[in-house]
Design an enzyme around this catalytic site. Sequence first.
Site, short mmCIF file in Angstrom:
data_model
loop_
_atom_site.label_atom_id
_atom_site.label_comp_id
_atom_site.label_asym_id
_atom_site.label_seq_id
_atom_site.Cartn_x
_atom_site.Cartn_y
_atom_site.Cartn_z
N LYS A 75 31.23 -10.57 17.65
CA LYS A 75 30.09 -11.28 18.24
C LYS A 75 30.20 -11.20 19.75
CE LYS A 75 26.64 -14.00 16.88
NZ LYS A 75 25.81 -13.85 15.67
N GLY A 173 13.79 -25.23 13.66
CA GLY A 173 13.82 -23.96 14.39
C GLY A 173 12.74 -23.05 13.84
N GLY A 175 11.74 -20.03 14.93
CA GLY A 175 11.88 -18.74 15.60
C GLY A 175 11.84 -17.64 14.56
N VAL A 177 13.96 -16.50 12.38
CA VAL A 177 14.46 -16.84 11.04
C VAL A 177 13.58 -17.89 10.37
CG1 VAL A 177 16.43 -17.81 9.78
CG2 VAL A 177 16.83 -16.23 11.68
#
Length: 364
Positions: A75, A173, A175, A177
Amino acid sequence: MDKSVIKEIGPSKVIQLFFPVSNFHAIVVVDNTALGPSIGGVRVCQDVTIEEVKRLARTMTMKNSVAGLPHGGGKAGIIADPRDPKKEHYFRIFSQAIKDLYEYIPGPDMGSNEECMAWIHDEIGRVAGLPEEIGGLPLDKLGATGFGLAECAEIACPYANIELKGARVAIQGFGSVGKAAAKFLSDKGSIVVAASDTKGSICNPDGLDIKELLDVKKEKGSVIHYKKGTVKKCEELFSTPCDILIPAATPDVISKENVEGVKAKLIIQGANIPITKEAEEILHKKGILSVPDFIANAGGVIMAAMEYAKKSEKEAFDAISERIKKNTKLILEKTFKEKTLPRQAAEAIAKERVLKAMAYRRVL
Ligand code: NAD
């Protein structure tokens, strides 16, 4: 040497990239590469820390292992505002800095997208999650992760005594996803009763019209401008009466401070590490089933790995559906049989594969 004694699986490299002249600061963690070169997103966020990138890289090791991908976990985090006008410049510096770090393949994450991946591609070629024009499977546009969450929910619902058709869903959220999860779940007959973004939550117990909500988010920038619902604070989303709760924003949003308010019967973890360890234990004691991030949200990385292996869009969607459904069933069976937490069941399965691969490694 007896390789069965291997206990630690990583991180194998924790790197800070710091170029003060360009005001550039980034972190790269390669957690484990026993299964192949690590793959994982590049997060762009002002407060991303080494600790967070380490935890996210470990999640990628687990996710890629369970998903049966020939990749380890890694990551990166670029410490910057995702709306910074110098973003392209930062990505080009980042690319050059990781040019020789062959064991890390970057992909998109919060604050980065296909365009950012195209910049990395232009600099060094080694990247996944490209725009279609240059041979990519645009995983955010196609909704790969949200599709996987809906497939996961289909398998998990009976274990939580819920019927997916008609199930009430709250999504934190809205966004890449969250939007795709809303779309694919409503295609399966679920009713999205609440959604949130950084500006607040929008709630309607009778259901939100997903097409309208997507248009409002696109045109006005926030779900709170949707007219047929009640606007509430961001935090209130977690206590929405619903069957399925999907945290799909930032880490550690469900903690011991707010877990008691959760009314859902099933949580499908869309974001990475959205629930603290303590809160997962409390949820388990309360009988709320929570499918861990690296099982539920593997759709994006499966698609990224399929793109990297030059597979088609259809092959990628088939792989997401098949692997996420199989793994959800596998870990939930183990959870109920062994009366353990879903995360413990999932980690045991993921770690076993990594440890087996590590045993083939040369002892130095
Ligand atoms: P995104 O940047 O497209 O969307 C994030 C959304 O969360 C935005 O709408 C933002 O307004 C909202 N948000 C941020 N803080 C919030 C808060 N406190 N309350 C309510 N909403 C808030 O990011 P994304 O790609 O959708 O990723 C979301 C999460 O899913 C991240 O944790 C990411 O690591 C994880 N994830 C993403 C993918 C992928 O394919 N994009 C794959 C696996 C996991």
